[in-house]
Design a protein around this motif. Structure first.
Motif, PDB file in Angstrom:
ATOM      1  N   ASN A   1      -2.850   0.573  -6.570  1.00  0.00           N
ATOM      2  CA  ASN A   1      -1.761   0.633  -6.699  1.00  0.00           C
ATOM      3  C   ASN A   1      -0.501   2.327  -6.789  1.00  0.00           C
ATOM      4  OD1 ASN A   1       1.618   0.995  -6.106  1.00  0.00           O
ATOM      5  ND2 ASN A   1       2.278  -0.155  -8.037  1.00  0.00           N
ATOM      6  N   THR A   2      -1.446   3.275  -5.416  1.00  0.00           N
ATOM      7  CA  THR A   2      -1.785   4.653  -6.037  1.00  0.00           C
ATOM      8  C   THR A   2       0.457   4.990  -6.002  1.00  0.00           C
ATOM      9  OG1 THR A   2      -1.721   4.011  -3.455  1.00  0.00           O
ATOM     10  CG2 THR A   2      -3.466   4.385  -4.365  1.00  0.00           C
ATOM     11  N   ARG A   3       1.414   4.887  -5.332  1.00  0.00           N
ATOM     12  CA  ARG A   3       2.107   5.366  -5.340  1.00  0.00           C
ATOM     13  C   ARG A   3       2.683   5.091  -6.894  1.00  0.00           C
ATOM     14  NH1 ARG A   3       6.624   5.698  -1.135  1.00  0.00           N
ATOM     15  NH2 ARG A   3       8.272   6.740  -2.373  1.00  0.00           N
ATOM     16  N   SER A   4       2.773   4.744  -7.493  1.00  0.00           N
ATOM     17  CA  SER A   4       3.219   4.677  -9.170  1.00  0.00           C
ATOM     18  C   SER A   4       2.139   5.192  -9.730  1.00  0.00           C
ATOM     19  CB  SER A   4       2.755   2.796  -9.584  1.00  0.00           C
ATOM     20  OG  SER A   4       3.558   3.004 -10.578  1.00  0.00           O
TER      21      SER A   4
ATOM     22  N   ARG B   1       2.350  12.153 -12.200  1.00  0.00           N
ATOM     23  CA  ARG B   1       2.982  13.427 -12.471  1.00  0.00           C
ATOM     24  C   ARG B   1       4.112  13.734 -13.742  1.00  0.00           C
ATOM     25  NH1 ARG B   1       6.954  12.079  -8.286  1.00  0.00           N
ATOM     26  NH2 ARG B   1       8.222  11.615  -9.882  1.00  0.00           N
TER      27      ARG B   1
ATOM     28  N   ARG C   1       0.169   7.998  -8.954  1.00  0.00           N
ATOM     29  CA  ARG C   1       1.133   9.464  -8.664  1.00  0.00           C
ATOM     30  C   ARG C   1       1.936   9.456  -9.011  1.00  0.00           C
ATOM     31  NH1 ARG C   1       0.012  13.901  -8.950  1.00  0.00           N
ATOM     32  NH2 ARG C   1       2.243  14.900  -8.255  1.00  0.00           N
TER      33      ARG C   1
ATOM     34  N   ILE D   1       8.065  -1.347 -14.510  1.00  0.00           N
ATOM     35  CA  ILE D   1       9.102   0.263 -13.069  1.00  0.00           C
ATOM     36  C   ILE D   1       9.625  -0.198 -11.918  1.00  0.00           C
ATOM     37  CG2 ILE D   1       8.082   1.545 -13.091  1.00  0.00           C
ATOM     38  CD1 ILE D   1      10.000   3.937 -14.357  1.00  0.00           C
ATOM     39  N   CYS D   2      10.232   0.189 -11.785  1.00  0.00           N
ATOM     40  CA  CYS D   2      10.819  -0.497 -10.495  1.00  0.00           C
ATOM     41  C   CYS D   2      12.465   0.763 -10.427  1.00  0.00           C
ATOM     42  CB  CYS D   2      11.060  -2.143 -10.167  1.00  0.00           C
ATOM     43  SG  CYS D   2      11.227  -2.235  -8.510  1.00  0.00           S
ATOM     44  N   VAL D   3      12.163   0.709  -8.766  1.00  0.00           N
ATOM     45  CA  VAL D   3      13.020   2.201  -8.320  1.00  0.00           C
ATOM     46  C   VAL D   3      13.497   0.657  -6.674  1.00  0.00           C
ATOM     47  CG1 VAL D   3      13.824   3.491  -7.305  1.00  0.00           C
ATOM     48  CG2 VAL D   3      12.753   4.177  -9.098  1.00  0.00           C
TER      49      VAL D   3
ATOM     50  N   GLN E   1       4.312   1.814  -0.707  1.00  0.00           N
ATOM     51  CA  GLN E   1       5.726   1.177  -1.706  1.00  0.00           C
ATOM     52  C   GLN E   1       5.188   0.564  -2.951  1.00  0.00           C
ATOM     53  OE1 GLN E   1       8.337   2.386  -0.842  1.00  0.00           O
ATOM     54  NE2 GLN E   1       7.573   3.232   0.949  1.00  0.00           N
ATOM     55  N   GLY E   2       4.302   0.164  -3.262  1.00  0.00           N
ATOM     56  CA  GLY E   2       3.629  -0.228  -4.322  1.00  0.00           C
ATOM     57  C   GLY E   2       4.372  -1.615  -5.117  1.00  0.00           C
ATOM     58  N   PHE E   3       4.000  -2.302  -5.777  1.00  0.00           N
ATOM     59  CA  PHE E   3       4.596  -3.982  -6.300  1.00  0.00           C
ATOM     60  C   PHE E   3       4.431  -3.878  -7.275  1.00  0.00           C
ATOM     61  CE2 PHE E   3       0.094  -3.003  -5.759  1.00  0.00           C
ATOM     62  CZ  PHE E   3      -0.439  -3.400  -6.869  1.00  0.00           C
ATOM     63  N   LEU E   4       4.993  -5.053  -7.565  1.00  0.00           N
ATOM     64  CA  LEU E   4       4.894  -5.370  -9.217  1.00  0.00           C
ATOM     65  C   LEU E   4       4.083  -6.940  -8.864  1.00  0.00           C
ATOM     66  CD1 LEU E   4       9.573  -5.313  -9.629  1.00  0.00           C
ATOM     67  CD2 LEU E   4       6.873  -3.796  -9.918  1.00  0.00           C
TER      68      LEU E   4
ATOM     69  N   ALA F   1       0.765  -1.163   0.183  1.00  0.00           N
ATOM     70  CA  ALA F   1       0.429  -0.016  -0.126  1.00  0.00           C
ATOM     71  C   ALA F   1       0.746   1.131  -0.040  1.00  0.00           C
ATOM     72  CB  ALA F   1      -1.137   0.016   1.347  1.00  0.00           C
TER      73      ALA F   1
ATOM     74  N   ARG G   1      14.034   5.819  -3.109  1.00  0.00           N
ATOM     75  CA  ARG G   1      12.581   6.018  -3.445  1.00  0.00           C
ATOM     76  C   ARG G   1      12.438   8.096  -3.050  1.00  0.00           C
ATOM     77  NH1 ARG G   1       9.990   0.527  -2.329  1.00  0.00           N
ATOM     78  NH2 ARG G   1      10.840  -0.445  -4.487  1.00  0.00           N
ATOM     79  N   GLY G   2      11.590   8.490  -4.023  1.00  0.00           N
ATOM     80  CA  GLY G   2      11.692   9.748  -3.735  1.00  0.00           C
ATOM     81  C   GLY G   2      12.495  10.555  -4.234  1.00  0.00           C
TER      82      GLY G   2
HETATM   83  C1  LIG Z   1       6.509   2.739  -7.795  1.00  0.00           C
HETATM   84  C2  LIG Z   1       7.843   3.506  -7.903  1.00  0.00           C
HETATM   85  C3  LIG Z   1       8.661   2.845  -9.101  1.00  0.00           C
HETATM   86  C4  LIG Z   1       7.919   4.882  -7.889  1.00  0.00           C
HETATM   87  O1  LIG Z   1       9.110   5.657  -8.127  1.00  0.00           O
HETATM   88  P1  LIG Z   1       9.344   6.386  -6.803  1.00  0.00           P
HETATM   89  O2  LIG Z   1      10.372   7.199  -6.327  1.00  0.00           O
HETATM   90  O3  LIG Z   1       8.881   5.715  -5.073  1.00  0.00           O
HETATM   91  O4  LIG Z   1       8.622   7.437  -6.948  1.00  0.00           O
HETATM   92  P2  LIG Z   1       8.071   9.342  -6.118  1.00  0.00           P
HETATM   93  O5  LIG Z   1       8.701   9.088  -4.473  1.00  0.00           O
HETATM   94  O6  LIG Z   1       9.374  10.078  -7.502  1.00  0.00           O
HETATM   95  O7  LIG Z   1       7.172   9.873  -6.688  1.00  0.00           O
HETATM   96  C5  LIG Z   1       5.701   8.744  -5.731  1.00  0.00           C
HETATM   97  C6  LIG Z   1       4.526   9.314  -6.078  1.00  0.00           C
HETATM   98  O8  LIG Z   1       3.468   9.126  -5.144  1.00  0.00           O
HETATM   99  C7  LIG Z   1       3.349  10.315  -3.505  1.00  0.00           C
HETATM  100  N1  LIG Z   1       3.303   8.183  -2.584  1.00  0.00           N
HETATM  101  C8  LIG Z   1       4.116   7.953  -2.074  1.00  0.00           C
HETATM  102  N2  LIG Z   1       2.935   6.871  -1.591  1.00  0.00           N
HETATM  103  C9  LIG Z   1       2.257   7.678  -1.720  1.00  0.00           C
HETATM  104  C10 LIG Z   1       0.760   6.346  -1.376  1.00  0.00           C
HETATM  105  N3  LIG Z   1       0.869   5.647  -0.611  1.00  0.00           N
HETATM  106  N4  LIG Z   1      -0.135   6.691  -2.627  1.00  0.00           N
HETATM  107  C11 LIG Z   1      -0.204   7.565  -3.046  1.00  0.00           C
HETATM  108  N5  LIG Z   1       0.538   8.837  -3.344  1.00  0.00           N
HETATM  109  C12 LIG Z   1       2.050   8.234  -2.495  1.00  0.00           C
HETATM  110  C13 LIG Z   1       4.965  10.363  -3.892  1.00  0.00           C
HETATM  111  O9  LIG Z   1       4.279  11.423  -2.960  1.00  0.00           O
HETATM  112  C14 LIG Z   1       5.205  11.191  -4.461  1.00  0.00           C
HETATM  113  O10 LIG Z   1       3.868  12.133  -5.160  1.00  0.00           O
HETATM  114  P3  LIG Z   1       4.401  13.773  -5.710  1.00  0.00           P
HETATM  115  O11 LIG Z   1       5.281  13.833  -6.330  1.00  0.00           O
HETATM  116  O12 LIG Z   1       3.190  14.183  -5.654  1.00  0.00           O
HETATM  117  O13 LIG Z   1       5.072  13.757  -3.886  1.00  0.00           O
HETATM  118  C15 LIG Z   1       8.424   2.809  -6.674  1.00  0.00           C
HETATM  119  O14 LIG Z   1       8.336   3.269  -5.374  1.00  0.00           O
HETATM  120  C16 LIG Z   1       8.673   1.215  -6.639  1.00  0.00           C
HETATM  121  O15 LIG Z   1       9.718   0.564  -7.684  1.00  0.00           O
HETATM  122  N6  LIG Z   1       7.641   0.686  -5.906  1.00  0.00           N
HETATM  123  C17 LIG Z   1       7.640  -1.455  -6.490  1.00  0.00           C
HETATM  124  C18 LIG Z   1       7.193  -1.173  -7.003  1.00  0.00           C
HETATM  125  C19 LIG Z   1       6.576  -0.552  -8.055  1.00  0.00           C
HETATM  126  O16 LIG Z   1       5.128  -0.334  -7.316  1.00  0.00           O
HETATM  127  N7  LIG Z   1       6.446  -0.537  -9.355  1.00  0.00           N
HETATM  128  C20 LIG Z   1       5.862  -0.135 -10.502  1.00  0.00           C
HETATM  129  C21 LIG Z   1       4.581  -0.927 -10.862  1.00  0.00           C
HETATM  130  S1  LIG Z   1       3.333   0.086 -12.050  1.00  0.00           S
END
Ligand SMILES: CC(C)(COP(=O)(O)OP(=O)(O)OC[C@H]1O[C@@H](n2cnc3c(N)ncnc32)[C@H](O)[C@@H]1OP(=O)(O)O)[C@@H](O)C(=O)NCCC(=O)NCCS
Length: 188
Positions: A154-157, A163, A159, A116-118, A39-42, A37, A123-124
């Motif tokens: 995957n709300t982080r991804s 962006r 977003r 995509i993955c970081v 950090q995201g997921f693959l 929730a 991250r951030g």
């Molecule tokens: C998804 C991923 C690639 C993003 O890379 P990252 O470096 O973490 O991304 P960023 O931090 O630059 O951006 C994340 C954005 O989501 C926001 N955010 C962070 N946690 C969040 C959450 N739980 N819900 C919603 N938004 C969130 C951040 O504030 C940022 O937005 P902002 O620029 O408006 O502040 C990375 O987190 C990752 O590898 N996660 C695990 C694998 C994954 O999910 N891959 C994507 C599959 S589609």
């Protein structure tokens, strides 16, 4: 921090192996619900041989801290679909869609950003954005846009993709994984 990160296309087998390691650490099957929730997921795990061939044909964009791969964005053109059977239904679905009035089926100038993955700890920091910037630079001569799909939960991804400029194309539920997928497009 970003000064110490290099954004480059994959060029060695060792880099592909590191992509697989990073992938293995971020699959939904190994993460807690809380981590997924926040950090995201693959979802998809790639066969090593297939991933190697994909990278020879169309190298992924990676972020490197020294010798370590700390991020990747996979590049998968339409004609590679048959090699990854689990993704064939996605390509069939994409064949029904159009972007800017042109059917994807009839347009060779796009590819799927396959995953995509970081890495945790990186991250951030702008690595996500840096990889897409490099992707545009490397692939713009041959392609006009990339298409990917992100799980709605995957709300982080979601977003991060919004962006950097991805635009919505289609949303559909996938009964096998229980995900609702959003198909999004980034113009080069
Ligand atoms: C998804 C991923 C690639 C993003 O890379 P990252 O470096 O973490 O991304 P960023 O931090 O630059 O951006 C994340 C954005 O989501 C926001 N955010 C962070 N946690 C969040 C959450 N739980 N819900 C919603 N938004 C969130 C951040 O504030 C940022 O937005 P902002 O620029 O408006 O502040 C990375 O987190 C990752 O590898 N996660 C695990 C694998 C994954 O999910 N891959 C994507 C599959 S589609």
């Amino acid at each position: 921090m970003n000064d110490q990160i290099q954004f480059v296309p994959v060029s060695t087998r060792a880099e592909v192996a590191q992509i697989l390691d990073l992938q293995a650490q971020n699959l939904a099957s190994v993460l807690s619900a809380e981590t997924m929730a926040s950090q995201g997921f693959l979802t998809v795990r790639h066969d090593p041989g297939v991933l190697q061939r994909m990278n020879e044909k169309t190298p992924a964009i990676i972020a490197k801290a020294g010798d370590r791969v700390v991020g990747y964005a996979l590049v998968m053109p339409r004609d590679f679909a048959a090699e990854v059977p689990v993704l064939l239904p996605m390509f069939d679905m994409l064949d029904q869609l159009s972007w800017k009035g042109v059917a994807l089926r009839n347009n060779p100038r796009w590819f799927v950003m396959g995953q995509i993955c970081v890495a945790e700890g990186y991250r951030g920091l702008g690595i996500f954005d840096g990889m897409y910037l490099k992707m545009k630079e490397v692939y713009r001569p041959e392609y006009d846009f990339t298409v990917t799909e992100v799980a709605e939960r995957n709300t982080r991804s979601m977003r991060a993709h919004e962006r950097v400029g991805f635009q919505g194309l289609h949303t559909y539920p996938d009964k096998t994984t229980g995900n609702v997928w959003r198909v999004v497009v980034l113009e080069f």
